[in-house]
Design a protein around this motif. Structure first.
Motif, PDB file in Angstrom:
ATOM      1  N   THR B  52      25.533  13.052  18.272  1.00 32.25           N
ATOM      2  CA  THR B  52      26.054  13.346  19.605  1.00 32.25           C
ATOM      3  C   THR B  52      24.911  13.160  20.608  1.00 32.25           C
ATOM      4  N   SER B 130      32.712  16.270  20.529  1.00 32.18           N
ATOM      5  CA  SER B 130      32.021  15.094  19.999  1.00 32.18           C
ATOM      6  C   SER B 130      31.737  15.277  18.514  1.00 32.18           C
ATOM      7  N   SER B 132      33.398  17.147  16.370  1.00 35.21           N
ATOM      8  CA  SER B 132      34.614  17.102  15.554  1.00 35.21           C
ATOM      9  C   SER B 132      35.103  15.656  15.430  1.00 35.21           C
ATOM     10  N   ARG B 133      34.884  14.850  16.470  1.00 31.54           N
ATOM     11  CA  ARG B 133      35.228  13.424  16.370  1.00 31.54           C
ATOM     12  C   ARG B 133      34.380  12.762  15.288  1.00 31.54           C
ATOM     13  N   ALA B 136      35.529  13.695  11.764  1.00 30.01           N
ATOM     14  CA  ALA B 136      36.907  13.335  11.403  1.00 30.01           C
ATOM     15  C   ALA B 136      36.948  12.045  10.580  1.00 30.01           C
TER      16      ALA B 136
END
Lengths: 518, 136
Positions: B52, B130, B132-133, B136
Motif C-alpha cells: 500500500t 487498500s 483488503s484489496r 483478496a
C-alpha cells in the motif's frame, strides 16, 4: 432522444467520489431502462459542490450536487433525467452565481463537453482560432497575439507575442513548441483542470503557435502527480490525429504539426523553463544559464517557444475573436482574463476566471465565502510556494501583476491559498526554506546551501535562540539568495520568508528569547 | 530516458540498479549519467515500495487545512516517518508537494488514486481498504 448526463472525471471530483457516482448512475439507469447516456466531462471548478452532475435539457444543463452514490436512486425517482426537483438540485448550471459572475474565456467549455470528443469541441466553437490562423501569415499571427497584450500565465508575466516574435525571427532547420504543464505550485490546479476538461483548447493553442513561428514539433511536459491529466491529454491528442487536426497537415490544410506527451518525475524545479528543457532531453533537470534564451537555443539547442498551459490556451480565443476583444478585459498592463484558483482554508474553493483587477478580498469573500473553518483570515499566500504571505489588511490588492509587485508579492499562476488565525507564520517561513532545500536542482550555491542554512537559522529563531541576531542573518541570507540565485526557486524563496517576518513579527518573537533579554 | 525509467518502475515497482548499465548501453551514455538522472527525480525508487503506497500532500494549501496533523497522526499510528516502508513491506508513507487538489485538502494519494478532505480516520479507512484489496 437519449439524454446526456454529465459526470466529471476530473481528479478533484474523483477525489470526493465522482467515479463511484458514475458507476452507481450507470447501474441504476440500466436497471430502470432509462434512455440516458453518461458522459464523463471535466469539472466546472465548483469544488465544494463536487461530485456535481449535470443533465442536458432543452433549456440547457441542470446541475445537482454534491451527489453521493446513495443519492442516485432518489434523484432518478425525482425525475433527474428531465431536470426534476430534488433537494440537491442547483438549477441551471449557468445561473449558479459563482459561475454567472465569472468571465470565462479559457474555461468556457471546461466541464461542459466530453474532453476527448472532437465533435463536442467543435460544436462549442472549437478550432475557430486555428482556422483563422491557417489563413494568416506567421507575422500576422504573432502581431495578433502581441496586440492582445497576453502575458505568460506561468508566473513571470512576459509578453507572449514578443517571445513568439523572437522564435519566428530565429534561424533554425527545426523549431519546437513546448508546453510547460509542470504545475507544481501549491494552490494551483487550473492547468490540470484544463488538461482534464478541455485539452483540445491547449492542443489548438499549441498548433497556432506552431504556425506562428514555423515549428512542426510540439511537446508537452505534464507532471507525474497528474496521472489523469496525462491520460486525458494523450487521448485528446490521439483523437485530434484521427480527425486529421494533428499530423502531416495541421488543421487539415496547414504544414505538419504533432505533439509528444512526456511525463515528469516529481521535481518542482522542472517548472522552471530551462530545467524543463533539460528534463525533456532526458537529463538531470539542472537549470541552464541564460542567455542563450530558449527562444534562440531551446530544446535540443533549437529555437523554442516554451509557454505555460494557460498561455497557449488563451491563444485560440484571441485568434477567434480578435486581439481587441481579449485586450478589452483587464487593467493596466495586465490584459485579458486570469483563471485564479481559490484554495487552502476556503469555504467555496474552486476556479474563478475573471478579468484582471478584481481585488484579493473580493475573490476570497465574494467568491470563496471566507474560511472553511469559519475562523478569521490571518494570511494569504498568492503565487505558490515562492509567493509572498499577505496579511488580512492587504486584501484590497487588485489581482494584477504590477499591483502585486508593488507590495513585494507576485501573482504567479493565480493560486490563492487562505490560512486562518491558527497558522504559525514562523513555521511557514521554515517550510519555505525546507521546500527550497528539497527541490533545489543544486546547480547554484545560494539556493543549494542557502536554503538549508536558512531552514536551520529559522529553527533557531523558533527555539528562541538569539532571535534578533538570527533574524538579521536570515535577512542577509535572503538578500544573497535573491541577488545570486540562478533561477526563481532560490531567487524567490525569500518572498514567503521575508513577508512572513515583515507582516507577522509577533510569530517570530519566541518566548525563550524574551526571557534571555530580561 | 524518463519514459524508459517510468516504464521500468511501472513494471517492476522500482528501478533496479542492475538496469542502469543496460540503459546506459542502449542510450550510449555513461553509467554515471544514468545514475545521475535516476537519483535526481523524487519519483524513481531504488527499492520496491510497500504493497500500500500512501502519498500525503504537504503543500501550503493542504497545510492550511490540517495536513500537519494528518502526517503526525499517520506517522504515529503506523510507526513510520514519511519516506519509510514498514518492515513487513505492507505500507509506504511518503510526502508529495501538491496533487492539484488544493480546494479539497488535505489531499492524499493511495495506490495512485487521489482522495480529498482526508482526515486521520478517513486515511486509516483508505489504508484498510487498500490492504483488503491486496489480500483478496
Amino acid at each position: 432522444m437519449t439524454v446526456r448526463i454529465h459526470v466529471p472525471a476530473d481528479s478533484a471530483a474523483a477525489s470526493v467520489g465522482a467515479d463511484q457516482v458514475a458507476g452507481r448512475l450507470a447501474t441504476e439507469i440500466a436497471r430502470a431502462g432509462l434512455d440516458a447516456r453518461i458522459v464523463r466531462t471535466g469539472s466546472r471548478g465548483l469544488f465544494w459542490l463536487e461530485p456535481m452532475i449535470e443533465v442536458e435539457t432543452a433549456g440547457g444543463p441542470i446541475a445537482y450536487g454534491p451527489v453521493a452514490p446513495a443519492d442516485i436512486p432518489g434523484l432518478l425517482a425525482a425525475g433527474l433525467i428531465d431536470g426534476g426537483a430534488h433537494p440537491l438540485r442547483l438549477g441551471p448550471t449557468d445561473a449558479i452565481p459563482y459561475l454567472a459572475r465569472q468571465e470565462r474565456l479559457t474555461f468556457a467549455r471546461c466541464g461542459a463537453i466530453d474532453p476527448v470528443s472532437v465533435e463536442d469541441y467543435r460544436a462549442r466553437g472549437g478550432f475557430k482560432g486555428l482556422e483563422r490562423a491557417l489563413a494568416m501569415t506567421p507575422v500576422a499571427i504573432v502581431e495578433e497575439v502581441t496586440a492582445s497584450g497576453l502575458r505568460g500565465r506561468g508566473g513571470a508575466g512576459f509578453p507572449t507575442g514578443i517571445k513568439w516574435r523572437t522564435v519566428l525571427g530565429a534561424a533554425g532547420d527545426q523549431k519546437h513548441i513546448v508546453c510547460n504543464a509542470d504545475e507544481g505550485d501549491s494552490g494551483t490546479f487550473a492547468d490540470r483542470m484544463l488538461m482534464e476538461g478541455d485539452p483540445m483548447l491547449l492542443i489548438e493553442g499549441m498548433a497556432i503557435a506552431g504556425l506562428a513561428v514555423g515549428a512542426t514539433q510540439g511537446w508537452i511536459y505534464i507532471r507525474s502527480e497528474y496521472p489523469r491529466a496525462v491520460a486525458t491529454f494523450t487521448r485528446a491528442v490521439e483523437a485530434c490525429r484521427r480527425a486529421g487536426i494533428l499530423g502531416a497537415k495541421v488543421g487539415g490544410t496547414g504544414p505538419a504539426f504533432d505533439i509528444t506527451v512526456r511525463m515528469g518525475a516529481g521535481a518542482y524545479v522542472c517548472g522552471e523553463e530551462t530545467s524543463l528543457l533539460e528534463s525533456l532531453e532526458g537529463k538531470r533537470a539542472l537549470v541552464r544559464f541564460k542567455p542563450p534564451l530558449p527562444a534562440l537555443k531551446g530544446l535540443f539547442g533549437k529555437p523554442t517557444v516554451i509557454n505555460n498551459v494557460l498561455s497557449f490556451a488563451a491563444v485560440p480565443t484571441i485568434l477567434a475573436d480578435g486581439a481587441k476583444a481579449y485586450a478589452d478585459y483587464g487593467m493596466g498592463r495586465s490584459r485579458g482574463t486570469l483563471p485564479f484558483q481559490l484554495a487552502g482554508n476556503i469555504k467555496f474553493g474552486g476556479l474563478v476566471e475573471k478579468a484582471f483587477g478584481l481585488t484579493l478580498g473580493e475573490a476570497i469573500h465574494d467568491f470563496g465565502g471566507g474560511t472553511r473553518s469559519g475562523r478569521p483570515i490571518r494570511a494569504v499566500q498568492v503565487g505558490g510556494p515562492l509567493g509572498a504571505y499577505f496579511p488580512a489588511d492587504y486584501l484590497d490588492t487588485p489581482l494584477d501583476y504590477e499591483a502585486f509587485a508593488a507590495r513585494k508579492g507576485m501573482l504567479g499562476h493565480g493560486g490563492i491559498v487562505v490560512f486562518d488565525d491558527s497558522v504559525d507564520m514562523a513555521e511557514q517561513a521554515r517550510f519555505a526554506f525546507e521546500f527550497c532545500a528539497k527541490e533545489s536542482c543544486g546547480k547554484c550555491t545560494p539556493c543549494r546551501i542557502g536554503s538549508t542554512r536558512g531552514r536551520e537559522t529559522i529553527e533557531k529563531v523558533i527555539r528562541g535562540e538569539a532571535v534578533e541576531r538570527n533574524l538579521s542573518l536570515v535577512d542577509d541570507l535572503c538578500r544573497t539568495m535573491t541577488d545570486a540565485s540562478l533561477c526563481a526557486l532560490g531567487g524567490l524563496t525569500p518572498y514567503p520568508v521575508l513577508s512572513a517576518i515583515e507582516h507577522f513579527p509577533e510569530d517570530f518573537d519566541r518566548a525563550p528569547a524574551r526571557v534571555a533579554a530580561e | 530516458m524518463l519514459p524508459i525509467l517510468h516504464e521500468l518502475q511501472e513494471t517492476f515497482g522500482y528501478v533496479d540498479r542492475a538496469a542502469l548499465p543496460l540503459i546506459a548501453d542502449a542510450l550510449n551514455l555513461s553509467r554515471a549519467e544514468v545514475h545521475g538522472v535516476v537519483s535526481f527525480y523524487h519519483d524513481f525508487r531504488s527499492e520496491p515500495a510497500g504493497r500500500t503506497q500512501v502519498k500525503i500532500c504537504r503543500g501550503e494549501a493542504c497545510q492550511a487545512v490540517g495536513c500537519r496533523e494528518l502526517v503526525a497522526t499517520a506517522e504515529r499510528r503506523h510507526g513510520l516517518t514519511l519516506g519509510e516502508t514498514s518492515p513487513a513491506g505492507d505500507l509506504t508513507l511518503e510526502e508529495v508537494f501538491c496533487l492539484g487538489n488544493c480546494a479539497l485538502g488535505p489531499a492524499v494519494q493511495v495506490d495512485g488514486e487521489l482522495h480529498g478532505r482526508v482526515t486521520p480516520d478517513v486515511l486509516d479507512a483508505l489504508i484498510a481498504m487498500s490492504r483488503s484489496r491486496g489480500h483478496a
